[in-house]
Design a protein around this motif. Sequence first.
Motif, PDB file in Angstrom:
ATOM      1  N   THR A   1      -1.232  -9.871   1.516  1.00 36.00           N
ATOM      2  CA  THR A   1      -0.141  -9.994   2.486  1.00 36.00           C
ATOM      3  C   THR A   1       1.201 -10.069   1.775  1.00 36.00           C
ATOM      4  N   PHE A   2       1.270 -10.863   0.721  1.00 42.75           N
ATOM      5  CA  PHE A   2       2.500 -10.927  -0.076  1.00 42.75           C
ATOM      6  C   PHE A   2       2.832  -9.548  -0.659  1.00 42.75           C
ATOM      7  N   GLN A   3       1.801  -8.863  -1.157  1.00 41.79           N
ATOM      8  CA  GLN A   3       2.006  -7.542  -1.744  1.00 41.79           C
ATOM      9  C   GLN A   3       2.544  -6.563  -0.700  1.00 41.79           C
ATOM     10  N   ASP A   4       1.951  -6.545   0.472  1.00 43.68           N
ATOM     11  CA  ASP A   4       2.373  -5.636   1.538  1.00 43.68           C
ATOM     12  C   ASP A   4       3.796  -5.949   2.005  1.00 43.68           C
ATOM     13  N   ALA A   5       4.179  -7.235   1.932  1.00 43.22           N
ATOM     14  CA  ALA A   5       5.533  -7.632   2.345  1.00 43.22           C
ATOM     15  C   ALA A   5       6.568  -7.364   1.261  1.00 43.22           C
TER      16      ALA A   5
END
Length: 383
Positions: free
Chosen positions: A202-206
């Motif tokens: 999720t952090f990566q996608d954000a």
Amino acid sequence: MMRRPIKPIVTHDDLLSLVPTGPLWQVGWTAIWPLWPELATLDTCPQDPIHHAEGDVGTHTRMVVEALVADPDWQNLSPDDRSYLFWAAVLHDVGKPAVTKHEDNGRISSRGHSRVGSSIARQLLWHARSPFAWREALCGIIAHHQLPFWLIERPDPVRLAIETSWRCRPDLLCLHARADALGRICLDQQAILESTSLAEMTFQDAGCLHKSFAFANDESRVAFFELADRDPNYAAHENFKCTVTVMSGLPGAGKDTWVSHHRPDHPVVSLDLIRDELGVSATDNQGQVIQAAHERAREYLRSGTDFVWNATNVTRQNRSKVLRLLRDYGARVEIVYVEVSPDQLRRQNRNRPDAVPDAVIDHLTRKLEPPEMWEAQQISIEC
């Protein structure tokens, strides 16, 4: 009578020297555990056996640290990142003894231990003279160390991921969370590890796994944190009526000196001066003082005059009230946080004509929350 030897204060160099190094990556527990009495207390603090069948908090802490040190991703970090993440693991549950409760249903809870633990770690590391940035990065990990376990269950995990990226470094937060999951005995360990992996994605996608989310400008960042439905990619228009410098720091830290050197021509709304004018002591009810300060600030804000708001402002709650007033009038805000060592703070406070009682300083120290980069358009740290 023979005098008892005085235990030397823990120094930052002591902490760095105890961070394991290769090729053995061995943790020196016999040197680490006696550093602070707060660590010994963990050995007698119980945990809920459903989530922590390994037993007390001390046992869990040592298991977490050993899991972290054995992780190749931790071993490959820079020495600075490796050191603060190591001590974050050592101190991550230091807040549990203060909040652990036996519930009526037979369960054991420790709600709020992350926030309390972050505050305790901040005090310990301030006395150890640890560098501000190193210390606050560590405290950010502790304050949010449980977040990867439940991030994906929240209604808007992407927004929460973006917010978190401005409070601590997400990749290191997830690295710690993985060690936290491995350093326990529980039936849902695999589920916790999977949640942590999904949080990392999720952090990566954000776009904020390794750094703070990149807002279009400073106003976009501040507006995002104060408006729940704000699009993080929106570029806010920056057109400020004036600039207000908001001071923050413990009594005796040197805020007045900073203002005299850096804002000599600015009018100042000073809570200390207003207290003197009204005959109100620092330990009295401050309602009248705050009301007078807000009215003077409004006069400057209405006329578009740059000025300084000079008060302790050491908790986020107190700062938020001031910042809300300033933003309602369209001001650009710079928070200047001033910090000195404990010894220098005591000395400078004693030399003030209106010295604050030590008990008040001790109370404020326990509540201290230095400003974070998302709170205003600009944050300046003077240490």
